[in-house]
Design a protein around this motif. Sequence first.
Motif, mmCIF file in Angstrom:
data_model
loop_
_atom_site.group_PDB
_atom_site.id
_atom_site.type_symbol
_atom_site.label_atom_id
_atom_site.label_comp_id
_atom_site.label_asym_id
_atom_site.label_seq_id
_atom_site.Cartn_x
_atom_site.Cartn_y
_atom_site.Cartn_z
ATOM 1 N N ARG A 7 -25.552 52.880 -30.929
ATOM 2 C CA ARG A 7 -24.685 53.272 -29.828
ATOM 3 C C ARG A 7 -25.469 53.345 -28.521
ATOM 4 O O ARG A 7 -25.028 52.870 -27.482
ATOM 5 N N GLY A 8 -26.657 53.957 -28.585
ATOM 6 C CA GLY A 8 -27.501 54.028 -27.394
ATOM 7 C C GLY A 8 -27.956 52.664 -26.939
ATOM 8 O O GLY A 8 -27.998 52.376 -25.738
ATOM 9 N N TYR A 9 -28.278 51.807 -27.872
ATOM 10 C CA TYR A 9 -28.711 50.458 -27.529
ATOM 11 C C TYR A 9 -27.568 49.671 -26.891
ATOM 12 O O TYR A 9 -27.759 48.950 -25.916
ATOM 13 N N ARG A 14 -25.063 47.176 -21.925
ATOM 14 C CA ARG A 14 -23.740 46.857 -21.395
ATOM 15 C C ARG A 14 -23.859 46.189 -20.031
ATOM 16 O O ARG A 14 -24.838 46.416 -19.308
ATOM 17 N N PRO A 15 -22.885 45.376 -19.658
ATOM 18 C CA PRO A 15 -22.934 44.736 -18.336
ATOM 19 C C PRO A 15 -22.686 45.755 -17.230
ATOM 20 O O PRO A 15 -21.898 46.683 -17.392
ATOM 21 N N ARG A 16 -23.413 45.598 -16.117
ATOM 22 C CA ARG A 16 -23.275 46.507 -14.983
ATOM 23 C C ARG A 16 -23.050 45.693 -13.713
ATOM 24 O O ARG A 16 -23.563 44.588 -13.581
ATOM 25 N N ALA A 21 -26.059 49.264 -11.151
ATOM 26 C CA ALA A 21 -27.457 49.104 -11.546
ATOM 27 C C ALA A 21 -28.386 49.702 -10.491
ATOM 28 O O ALA A 21 -29.374 50.358 -10.817
ATOM 29 N N MET A 22 -28.050 49.489 -9.202
ATOM 30 C CA MET A 22 -28.879 50.036 -8.137
ATOM 31 C C MET A 22 -28.807 51.561 -8.116
ATOM 32 O O MET A 22 -29.825 52.236 -7.897
ATOM 33 N N ALA A 23 -27.630 52.123 -8.363
ATOM 34 C CA ALA A 23 -27.490 53.572 -8.398
ATOM 35 C C ALA A 23 -28.276 54.167 -9.565
ATOM 36 O O ALA A 23 -28.960 55.187 -9.404
ATOM 37 N N GLU A 24 -28.199 53.543 -10.734
ATOM 38 C CA GLU A 24 -28.958 54.037 -11.885
ATOM 39 C C GLU A 24 -30.460 53.948 -11.638
ATOM 40 O O GLU A 24 -31.211 54.876 -11.945
ATOM 41 N N PHE A 25 -30.901 52.832 -11.039
ATOM 42 C CA PHE A 25 -32.316 52.669 -10.736
ATOM 43 C C PHE A 25 -32.777 53.725 -9.738
ATOM 44 O O PHE A 25 -33.849 54.325 -9.882
ATOM 45 N N THR A 26 -31.952 53.988 -8.709
ATOM 46 C CA THR A 26 -32.302 54.988 -7.698
ATOM 47 C C THR A 26 -32.406 56.376 -8.312
ATOM 48 O O THR A 26 -33.347 57.126 -8.019
ATOM 49 N N LEU A 27 -31.458 56.729 -9.176
ATOM 50 C CA LEU A 27 -31.509 58.042 -9.821
ATOM 51 C C LEU A 27 -32.737 58.175 -10.715
ATOM 52 O O LEU A 27 -33.418 59.211 -10.691
ATOM 53 N N LEU A 28 -33.040 57.150 -11.487
ATOM 54 C CA LEU A 28 -34.229 57.205 -12.347
ATOM 55 C C LEU A 28 -35.501 57.302 -11.518
ATOM 56 O O LEU A 28 -36.425 58.050 -11.864
#
Length: 66
Positions: A7-9, A14-16, A21-28
């Motif tokens: 499930r995690g994999y 999943r497609p973004r 993708a930029m928001a997730e990268f910025t948060l990380l």
Amino acid sequence: MNGWMSRGYRWMRRPRSRGQAMAEFTLLLMVLLIGTGAITTFAPEMFAALTIYIRGFYCVLGYPFG
């Protein structure tokens, strides 16, 4: 692989959209920077407290500070 791992994999693969993708990268990246700052800020105090604890332990046992 058990169900939780797959499930995690699946969630990671999943497609973004580009914005998501930029928001997730910025948060990380922000979490990494804030975590590094917190570690570098509080590590000397934690190390000093550990040193005091260890020296007190050796003092109780009667060992000299070397």
